[in-house]
Design a protein around this motif. Structure first.
Motif: not given
Length: 57
Positions: A27-35
């Motif tokens: 479920q990990q995404t780059p966008a969620d990580l940057t958020d």
């Protein structure tokens, strides 16, 4: 020289570590990580300035 103060770097690293531990890998995404990083920085009192492109002298 790093564009981030050492304390900000520690906050960023904590956000990354927490994200990887809490969110399942599929479920990990780059966008969620940057958020998540932004949330941690803001809650730690840092201002996010996307218009700044280089470190202050």
């Amino acid at each position: 020289m790093s564009p981030f103060p050492p304390a900000a770097r520690a906050v960023i690293e904590a956000a990354i570590d927490d994200y990887r531990l809490i969110v399942p890998a599929e479920q990990q995404t780059p966008a969620d990580l940057t958020d998540r990083i932004g949330q941690y920085l803001l809650s730690s009192g840092y201002m996010i300035r996307p218009d700044i492109r280089e470190a202050a002298a």
